[in-house]
Enzyme design. Structure first.
Site, PDB file in Angstrom:
ATOM      1  N   LYS A  87       0.963  -1.147  -0.011  1.00 52.04           N
ATOM      2  CA  LYS A  87      -0.008  -0.102  -0.046  1.00 52.04           C
ATOM      3  C   LYS A  87       0.777   1.070  -0.140  1.00 52.04           C
ATOM      4  O   LYS A  87       1.763   1.371   0.839  1.00 52.04           O
ATOM      5  CB  LYS A  87      -0.719  -0.163   1.246  1.00 52.04           C
ATOM      6  CG  LYS A  87      -2.118   0.564   1.184  1.00 52.04           C
ATOM      7  CD  LYS A  87      -2.846   0.316   2.469  1.00 52.04           C
ATOM      8  CE  LYS A  87      -4.254   1.156   2.531  1.00 52.04           C
ATOM      9  NZ  LYS A  87      -5.052   1.123   3.643  1.00 52.04           N
TER      10      LYS A  87
HETATM   11  C1  E4P Z   1      -8.174   2.249   3.597  1.00 51.45           C
HETATM   12  O1  E4P Z   1      -7.600   1.403   3.296  1.00 51.45           O
HETATM   13  C2  E4P Z   1      -8.167   2.865   4.862  1.00 51.45           C
HETATM   14  O2  E4P Z   1      -7.643   1.942   5.793  1.00 51.45           O
HETATM   15  C3  E4P Z   1      -9.521   3.255   5.542  1.00 51.45           C
HETATM   16  O3  E4P Z   1     -10.620   2.777   4.680  1.00 51.45           O
HETATM   17  C4  E4P Z   1      -9.677   4.620   6.087  1.00 51.45           C
HETATM   18  O4  E4P Z   1     -11.024   4.585   6.630  1.00 51.45           O
HETATM   19  P1  E4P Z   1     -11.293   5.705   7.699  1.00 51.45           P
HETATM   20  O5  E4P Z   1     -11.507   6.919   6.990  1.00 51.45           O
HETATM   21  O6  E4P Z   1     -12.508   5.297   8.405  1.00 51.45           O
HETATM   22  O7  E4P Z   1     -10.211   5.822   8.753  1.00 51.45           O
END
Ligand code: E4P
Length: 217
Positions: A87
């Site tokens: 990522k």
């Molecule tokens: C995506 O990969 C992120 O980990 C995540 O969806 C972020 O979500 P949030 O905005 O609820 O922290």
């Protein structure tokens, strides 16, 4: 549509896996910290623990923000397990790193995407997944779902194979709306997935079926 769970909590990952509908897991440094997983070695071990629970893709985020260290870190993450997806944040060096990983056959998830232009760049660099954060856009009074629609249109126009991973999903209706718009994947908390199960008429109907059965038995 693939279902990913957005957590580093092993119990919740197990619970979602046992439902039989889980296709993968996304994590991020904040989700790791929330579970009290700190220190490089513990974090790497936790990724392997997650891979051992699920059968699908597990996103593991690089911390570095410069190309050389992103590459070093991403290669280390990818070598942990064949389910790992590296990522990478949507920044200039991140785009370069995604292209590098693409050329090496290492799958990537381009994270922190908030505009169609960013999603276009991620696809050009060959990202396996692009993660538009719909909940965080909603938080600032911008329509997150509209971004999913824009990216779907652009990717379909050119046949980009990058999968749209609707991220920052906060509730069940986000999942339904993303499915209508043709997102390839969604990632959200267990509660958003379990919300799909619920309907009061199901509960009332089941109660009546069981009551009627009991009358005759
Ligand atoms: C995506 O990969 C992120 O980990 C995540 O969806 C972020 O979500 P949030 O905005 O609820 O922290």
């Amino acid at each position: 549509m693939k279902f990913f769970i957005d957590t580093a909590n092993l119990d919740q990952i197990r619970e979602a896996q046992e439902l039989g509908i889980l296709d993968g897991v996304t994590t991020n440094p904040s989700l790791m910290a929330k579970e009290g997983i700190t220190g490089r070695d513990n974090i790497l071990k936790h990724y392997v623990d997650i891979c051992n629970i699920v059968t699908g893709d597990v996103s593991a985020e690089v911390i570095a923000t410069d190309f050389d260290n992103m590459v070093k870190e991403g290669e280390e993450l990818a070598s942990l397990h064949d389910q790992i997806i590296v990522k990478v944040p949507m920044i200039k060096d991140g785009v370069k790193a995604i292209k590098y990983f693409t050329d090496k056959g290492i799958p990537t998830n381009c994270t922190l995407v908030f505009s169609a232009g960013q999603a276009l760049l991620a696809a050009k660099a060959g990202a396996t997944y692009v993660s538009p954060f719909i909940g965080r856009l909603d938080d600032i009074s911008t329509d997150g779902l509209n971004l999913i629609a824009e990216i779907r249109l652009i990717y379909d126009n050119y046949g980009f194979e990058t999968q749209i991973l609707a991220a920052s999903v906060r509730h069940t209706m986000h999942i339904i709306d993303c499915a209508k718009l043709g997102a390839d994947v969604m990632t959200g908390p267990l509660s958003s997935i379990e919300g799909l199960l619920k309907h009061p008429l199901t509960d009332i109907g089941l109660e009546k079926f069981l009551a009627d059965y009991r009358k005759g038995n």
